[in-house]
Design a protein around this motif. Structure first.
Motif, PDB file in Angstrom:
ATOM      1  N   ARG A  20       3.621 -15.105  -5.581  1.00 52.96           N
ATOM      2  CA  ARG A  20       4.983 -15.443  -4.862  1.00 52.96           C
ATOM      3  C   ARG A  20       4.667 -15.336  -3.417  1.00 52.96           C
ATOM      4  O   ARG A  20       5.601 -15.695  -2.450  1.00 52.96           O
ATOM      5  N   GLY A  21       3.513 -14.904  -2.946  1.00 52.02           N
ATOM      6  CA  GLY A  21       3.071 -14.919  -1.385  1.00 52.02           C
ATOM      7  C   GLY A  21       3.451 -13.609  -0.790  1.00 52.02           C
ATOM      8  O   GLY A  21       3.501 -13.574   0.629  1.00 52.02           O
ATOM      9  N   VAL A  22       3.652 -12.503  -1.636  1.00 48.33           N
ATOM     10  CA  VAL A  22       3.691 -11.335  -0.997  1.00 48.33           C
ATOM     11  C   VAL A  22       2.380 -10.660  -0.900  1.00 48.33           C
ATOM     12  O   VAL A  22       1.694 -10.804  -1.646  1.00 48.33           O
ATOM     13  N   GLU A  23       2.361  -9.929   0.496  1.00 47.64           N
ATOM     14  CA  GLU A  23       0.964  -9.090   0.542  1.00 47.64           C
ATOM     15  C   GLU A  23       1.291  -7.848  -0.305  1.00 47.64           C
ATOM     16  O   GLU A  23       2.177  -7.064  -0.030  1.00 47.64           O
ATOM     17  N   VAL A  24       0.117  -7.683  -1.037  1.00 49.21           N
ATOM     18  CA  VAL A  24       0.471  -6.432  -1.889  1.00 49.21           C
ATOM     19  C   VAL A  24      -0.801  -5.582  -1.635  1.00 49.21           C
ATOM     20  O   VAL A  24      -1.948  -5.825  -1.929  1.00 49.21           O
ATOM     21  N   VAL A  25      -0.386  -4.193  -1.401  1.00 47.44           N
ATOM     22  CA  VAL A  25      -1.253  -3.240  -1.535  1.00 47.44           C
ATOM     23  C   VAL A  25      -1.088  -2.342  -2.773  1.00 47.44           C
ATOM     24  O   VAL A  25      -0.177  -1.678  -2.976  1.00 47.44           O
TER      25      VAL A  25
END
Length: 86
Positions: A20-25
Protein backbone atom coordinates in the motif's frame (compact mmCIF):
# COMPACT_ATOMS: atom_id res chain seq x y z
CA UNK A 1 5.30 8.81 2.65
CA UNK A 2 4.39 7.22 5.97
CA UNK A 3 7.20 5.38 7.78
CA UNK A 4 6.30 2.58 10.22
CA UNK A 5 8.48 0.43 12.48
CA UNK A 6 7.02 -3.06 12.98
CA UNK A 7 8.26 -5.03 16.00
CA UNK A 8 7.31 -8.68 16.48
CA UNK A 9 6.06 -11.47 14.28
CA UNK A 10 4.24 -9.32 11.72
CA UNK A 11 5.40 -10.40 8.23
CA UNK A 12 1.88 -10.35 6.72
CA UNK A 13 1.28 -6.82 8.01
CA UNK A 14 4.69 -5.73 6.71
CA UNK A 15 3.84 -7.03 3.22
CA UNK A 16 0.38 -5.46 3.26
CA UNK A 17 1.72 -2.06 4.30
CA UNK A 18 4.50 -2.17 1.69
CA UNK A 19 1.95 -3.12 -0.98
CA UNK A 20 0.00 0.00 0.00
CA UNK A 21 3.03 2.28 -0.33
CA UNK A 22 4.06 2.53 3.32
CA UNK A 23 7.77 2.57 4.12
CA UNK A 24 8.25 -0.31 6.59
CA UNK A 25 11.15 -1.00 8.94
CA UNK A 26 10.51 -4.59 10.03
CA UNK A 27 12.61 -5.72 12.98
CA UNK A 28 11.00 -9.03 13.84
CA UNK A 29 10.81 -9.90 17.55
CA UNK A 30 12.89 -7.63 19.82
CA UNK A 31 13.06 -6.90 23.54
CA UNK A 32 11.58 -3.52 24.53
CA UNK A 33 14.94 -1.74 24.98
CA UNK A 34 16.35 -2.60 21.53
CA UNK A 35 12.94 -2.02 19.92
CA UNK A 36 12.79 1.46 21.45
CA UNK A 37 16.30 2.16 20.17
CA UNK A 38 15.26 1.19 16.63
CA UNK A 39 12.13 3.32 16.88
CA UNK A 40 14.15 6.32 18.08
CA UNK A 41 16.79 5.85 15.37
CA UNK A 42 14.36 5.34 12.48
CA UNK A 43 12.13 8.35 13.37
CA UNK A 44 8.91 6.65 12.24
CA UNK A 45 5.41 8.07 12.00
CA UNK A 46 4.12 4.98 13.84
CA UNK A 47 5.34 1.92 15.70
CA UNK A 48 3.36 -1.33 15.60
CA UNK A 49 4.20 -4.01 18.15
CA UNK A 50 2.97 -7.59 18.35
CA UNK A 51 3.74 -8.63 21.88
CA UNK A 52 2.44 -8.98 25.39
CA UNK A 53 0.92 -5.80 26.83
CA UNK A 54 3.64 -5.55 29.52
CA UNK A 55 6.35 -5.57 26.85
CA UNK A 56 4.49 -2.92 24.85
CA UNK A 57 4.19 -0.71 27.94
CA UNK A 58 7.93 -1.13 28.56
CA UNK A 59 8.64 -0.17 24.94
CA UNK A 60 6.49 2.95 25.20
CA UNK A 61 8.30 3.88 28.41
CA UNK A 62 11.70 3.48 26.68
CA UNK A 63 10.92 5.66 23.66
CA UNK A 64 12.24 9.22 24.02
CA UNK A 65 9.62 11.78 24.98
CA UNK A 66 7.98 13.58 22.07
CA UNK A 67 5.05 16.02 22.00
CA UNK A 68 1.85 14.27 23.06
CA UNK A 69 0.08 15.33 19.86
CA UNK A 70 2.58 13.24 17.89
CA UNK A 71 2.11 9.96 19.78
CA UNK A 72 -0.54 7.31 19.71
CA UNK A 73 0.14 3.76 20.85
CA UNK A 74 -2.58 1.25 20.06
CA UNK A 75 -2.46 -2.31 21.31
CA UNK A 76 -4.65 -5.15 20.13
CA UNK A 77 -4.04 -8.24 22.26
CA UNK A 78 -6.39 -11.02 21.20
CA UNK A 79 -9.14 -8.52 20.52
CA UNK A 80 -8.61 -6.48 23.70
CA UNK A 81 -8.15 -2.97 22.31
CA UNK A 82 -6.38 -0.58 24.65
CA UNK A 83 -5.48 3.01 23.89
CA UNK A 84 -2.34 3.93 25.81
CA UNK A 85 -1.64 7.62 25.24
CA UNK A 86 1.69 8.92 26.33
Amino acid sequence: MIRVVLVGDLPALARELRDRGVEVVYTGPLAPGPAAAVAAQEDPDAVAVADHVDAVAALVDDIPVVPAADVLAWVDTAGDRTHHPR
